[in-house]
Design a protein around this motif. Structure first.
Motif, PDB file in Angstrom:
ATOM      1  N   GLN A 144      61.141  91.246 -33.206  1.00  0.00           N
ATOM      2  CA  GLN A 144      59.880  90.926 -33.863  1.00  0.00           C
ATOM      3  C   GLN A 144      59.894  89.559 -34.555  1.00  0.00           C
ATOM      4  O   GLN A 144      58.845  89.034 -34.925  1.00  0.00           O
ATOM      5  CB  GLN A 144      59.561  92.015 -34.899  1.00  0.00           C
ATOM      6  CG  GLN A 144      59.347  93.395 -34.293  1.00  0.00           C
ATOM      7  CD  GLN A 144      59.229  94.476 -35.352  1.00  0.00           C
ATOM      8  OE1 GLN A 144      59.367  94.210 -36.539  1.00  0.00           O
ATOM      9  NE2 GLN A 144      58.972  95.697 -34.910  1.00  0.00           N
ATOM     10  N   ALA A 145      61.064  88.967 -34.726  1.00  0.00           N
ATOM     11  CA  ALA A 145      61.185  87.727 -35.491  1.00  0.00           C
ATOM     12  C   ALA A 145      60.353  86.567 -34.937  1.00  0.00           C
ATOM     13  O   ALA A 145      59.726  85.836 -35.715  1.00  0.00           O
ATOM     14  CB  ALA A 145      62.658  87.326 -35.597  1.00  0.00           C
ATOM     15  N   PRO A 146      60.282  86.338 -33.600  1.00  0.00           N
ATOM     16  CA  PRO A 146      59.488  85.204 -33.111  1.00  0.00           C
ATOM     17  C   PRO A 146      58.016  85.273 -33.532  1.00  0.00           C
ATOM     18  O   PRO A 146      57.394  84.242 -33.818  1.00  0.00           O
ATOM     19  CB  PRO A 146      59.633  85.304 -31.590  1.00  0.00           C
ATOM     20  CG  PRO A 146      60.919  86.014 -31.386  1.00  0.00           C
ATOM     21  CD  PRO A 146      61.008  87.004 -32.507  1.00  0.00           C
ATOM     22  N   ALA A 147      57.453  86.481 -33.579  1.00  0.00           N
ATOM     23  CA  ALA A 147      56.051  86.631 -33.963  1.00  0.00           C
ATOM     24  C   ALA A 147      55.837  86.448 -35.457  1.00  0.00           C
ATOM     25  O   ALA A 147      54.700  86.300 -35.916  1.00  0.00           O
ATOM     26  CB  ALA A 147      55.535  88.006 -33.530  1.00  0.00           C
ATOM     27  N   GLN A 148      56.917  86.429 -36.241  1.00  0.00           N
ATOM     28  CA  GLN A 148      56.804  86.264 -37.691  1.00  0.00           C
ATOM     29  C   GLN A 148      57.023  84.824 -38.145  1.00  0.00           C
ATOM     30  O   GLN A 148      56.905  84.513 -39.334  1.00  0.00           O
ATOM     31  CB  GLN A 148      57.795  87.203 -38.391  1.00  0.00           C
ATOM     32  CG  GLN A 148      57.480  88.674 -38.149  1.00  0.00           C
ATOM     33  CD  GLN A 148      58.533  89.611 -38.721  1.00  0.00           C
ATOM     34  OE1 GLN A 148      59.576  89.155 -39.206  1.00  0.00           O
ATOM     35  NE2 GLN A 148      58.280  90.905 -38.668  1.00  0.00           N
ATOM     36  N   LEU A 149      57.359  83.934 -37.218  1.00  0.00           N
ATOM     37  CA  LEU A 149      57.480  82.523 -37.564  1.00  0.00           C
ATOM     38  C   LEU A 149      56.139  82.001 -38.077  1.00  0.00           C
ATOM     39  O   LEU A 149      55.083  82.379 -37.578  1.00  0.00           O
ATOM     40  CB  LEU A 149      57.926  81.703 -36.349  1.00  0.00           C
ATOM     41  CG  LEU A 149      59.304  81.998 -35.775  1.00  0.00           C
ATOM     42  CD1 LEU A 149      59.549  81.134 -34.534  1.00  0.00           C
ATOM     43  CD2 LEU A 149      60.403  81.772 -36.800  1.00  0.00           C
ATOM     44  N   GLU A 150      56.186  81.114 -39.062  1.00  0.00           N
ATOM     45  CA  GLU A 150      54.978  80.543 -39.652  1.00  0.00           C
ATOM     46  C   GLU A 150      54.808  79.113 -39.154  1.00  0.00           C
ATOM     47  O   GLU A 150      55.635  78.238 -39.415  1.00  0.00           O
ATOM     48  CB  GLU A 150      55.077  80.579 -41.176  1.00  0.00           C
ATOM     49  CG  GLU A 150      55.213  82.004 -41.721  1.00  0.00           C
ATOM     50  CD  GLU A 150      55.493  82.042 -43.215  1.00  0.00           C
ATOM     51  OE1 GLU A 150      55.716  80.957 -43.812  1.00  0.00           O
ATOM     52  OE2 GLU A 150      55.514  83.142 -43.781  1.00  0.00           O
ATOM     53  N   TRP A 151      53.710  78.868 -38.427  1.00  0.00           N
ATOM     54  CA  TRP A 151      53.452  77.579 -37.796  1.00  0.00           C
ATOM     55  C   TRP A 151      52.257  76.894 -38.451  1.00  0.00           C
ATOM     56  O   TRP A 151      51.293  77.555 -38.832  1.00  0.00           O
ATOM     57  CB  TRP A 151      53.150  77.757 -36.311  1.00  0.00           C
ATOM     58  CG  TRP A 151      54.262  78.345 -35.502  1.00  0.00           C
ATOM     59  CD1 TRP A 151      54.500  79.666 -35.260  1.00  0.00           C
ATOM     60  CD2 TRP A 151      55.290  77.630 -34.809  1.00  0.00           C
ATOM     61  NE1 TRP A 151      55.601  79.825 -34.464  1.00  0.00           N
ATOM     62  CE2 TRP A 151      56.107  78.597 -34.166  1.00  0.00           C
ATOM     63  CE3 TRP A 151      55.593  76.273 -34.661  1.00  0.00           C
ATOM     64  CZ2 TRP A 151      57.207  78.237 -33.389  1.00  0.00           C
ATOM     65  CZ3 TRP A 151      56.688  75.916 -33.879  1.00  0.00           C
ATOM     66  CH2 TRP A 151      57.488  76.889 -33.264  1.00  0.00           C
ATOM     67  N   SER A 152      52.300  75.576 -38.543  1.00  0.00           N
ATOM     68  CA  SER A 152      51.156  74.812 -39.056  1.00  0.00           C
ATOM     69  C   SER A 152      51.288  73.356 -38.637  1.00  0.00           C
ATOM     70  O   SER A 152      52.353  72.906 -38.200  1.00  0.00           O
ATOM     71  CB  SER A 152      51.078  74.915 -40.584  1.00  0.00           C
ATOM     72  OG  SER A 152      52.233  74.346 -41.181  1.00  0.00           O
ATOM     73  N   LEU A 153      50.187  72.616 -38.759  1.00  0.00           N
ATOM     74  CA  LEU A 153      50.172  71.179 -38.528  1.00  0.00           C
ATOM     75  C   LEU A 153      50.068  70.467 -39.862  1.00  0.00           C
ATOM     76  O   LEU A 153      49.429  70.955 -40.794  1.00  0.00           O
ATOM     77  CB  LEU A 153      48.987  70.786 -37.637  1.00  0.00           C
ATOM     78  CG  LEU A 153      49.040  71.233 -36.173  1.00  0.00           C
ATOM     79  CD1 LEU A 153      47.730  70.901 -35.479  1.00  0.00           C
ATOM     80  CD2 LEU A 153      50.212  70.568 -35.444  1.00  0.00           C
ATOM     81  N   ALA A 154      50.712  69.304 -39.967  1.00  0.00           N
ATOM     82  CA  ALA A 154      50.655  68.531 -41.210  1.00  0.00           C
ATOM     83  C   ALA A 154      50.628  67.050 -40.865  1.00  0.00           C
ATOM     84  O   ALA A 154      51.000  66.636 -39.759  1.00  0.00           O
ATOM     85  CB  ALA A 154      51.858  68.843 -42.096  1.00  0.00           C
TER      86      ALA A 154
END
Length: 243
Positions: A144-154
Motif C-alpha cells: 500500500q505504500a506507493p499509493a500513500q506517497l504525497e506528490w505536489s508541484l512547487a
C-alpha cells in the motif's frame, strides 16, 4: 593510423575481454525481502557454462562498504557448470532499526576458474541486489505504500519541481516517473520519511497535470499509478493497464 597487425590484435583482445567478462552466474530474484518474523532468507545462484567459485557477503552500501549485521552461508562455495547453490542469509539479531524498513546489499562475486590459455584476461564479476529488512510487527503494508506517497508541484524561482514525500515505514522503488509526457526520473527509491524533489526541464502546460509512475513490488513486478497534480499534496491511485 594503426598498422593492420596491431589493429587486428586489439580487436581480438577486445573480443577476448568481452568473452571473459560475461557473467556465468545468475540470481533467481532481483531483490530479497527479509521478514523479521523469520530467522533467515534464501536466494538461489544458478551457474551457466563453467565451474566457478562464488564469494558472498552483505554490506551497508555506505562509503566505507561497512559490514552489515548479516551473515551469508556458505560465504565461499564452488558451483559446477549447470548446477546451482542455495545461499542462506542470517540476521545476527541486533543492529538494524526496529521501527521502519531498512535496506542492505547482498554481493555475490564470481571468481572464474583459472584459464589454461596464456595471455588471458579474466575478471571477477560481482552482482549486487537489495535486501529489504522488514522488522517483525511493522505497521502498514509495503504493497500500500506507493499509493500513500504525497506528490505536489512547487516553484523555485523559474524552476518547476516535482515533490514527493514518503510518510510510510516502507521503501518505495519507482520507475518512469512522468509529469504529463515529461520524464522526471527513470528510477528512484524513496526511504521511509524521506522527501525528494525532481526538477522538470519545462513547466507543465496549463490545465490539469497528470502524474504517472511505476512501483516495483516485492516480487520485482511493476504496478502502475496515476494522480492529478497541483501545488497541494495528493496521493496516486493504482491504474490497471489494459491487456
Amino acid at each position: 593510423m594503426l598498422p593492420r597487425s596491431i589493429a587486428v590484435s586489439l580487436g581480438l583482445l577486445g573480443m577476448l575481454m568481452a568473452t571473459q567478462a560475461a557473467a556465468s552466474i545468475s540470481l533467481n530474484a532481483t531483490r530479497i525481502v527479509f521478514d523479521g518474523d523469520h530467522k533467515e532468507a534464501n536466494i538461489t545462484v544458478r551457474n551457466g557454462n563453467q565451474d566457478v567459485l562464488i564469494q558472498s557477503w552483505v554490506d551497508m552500501n555506505d562509503a566505507s562498504a561497512s559490514r552489515a549485521p548479516f551473515a551469508v552461508t556458505p560465504p565461499l562455495a564452488r558451483v559446477f557448470a549447470k548446477e546451482q547453490q542455495l545461499l542462506r542469509i542470517l540476521y545476527e539479531g541486533t543492529g538494524m532499526p526496529t521501527d521502519r524498513e531498512s535496506v542492505v546489499w547482498l554481493n555475490v562475486q564470481e571468481i572464474p576458474k583459472a584459464s589454461e590459455a596464456e595471455n588471458t584476461l579474466q575478471l571477477a564479476i560481482r552482482q549486487r541486489i537489495k535486501i529489504f529488512y522488514r522488522p517483525a510487527g511493522l505497521p502498514g503494508s509495503a504493497l500500500q505504500a506507493p499509493a500513500q506517497l504525497e506528490w505536489s508541484l512547487a516553484k523555485h524561482g523559474a524552476q518547476t519541481l516535482l515533490q514527493v514525500k514518503n510518510p510510510t515505514l516502507y521503501h518505495v522503488s519507482m520507475a518512469d516517473i512522468k509529469v504529463q509526457a515529461q520524464l522526471a526520473s527513470d528510477s528512484s527509491m524513496i526511504a521511509p520519511g524521506e522527501a525528494k524533489q525532481f526538477p522538470l526541464k519545462t513547466p507543465p502546460a496549463a490545465g490539469p497535470v497528470q502524474l504517472s509512475f511505476s512501483s516495483i513490488n516485492d516480487y520485482g513486478a511493476q504496478n502502475h499509478y496515476t494522480a492529478p497534480l497541483s501545488g497541494v499534496a495528493t496521493h496516486a491511485t493504482e491504474s490497471r493497464l489494459k491487456p
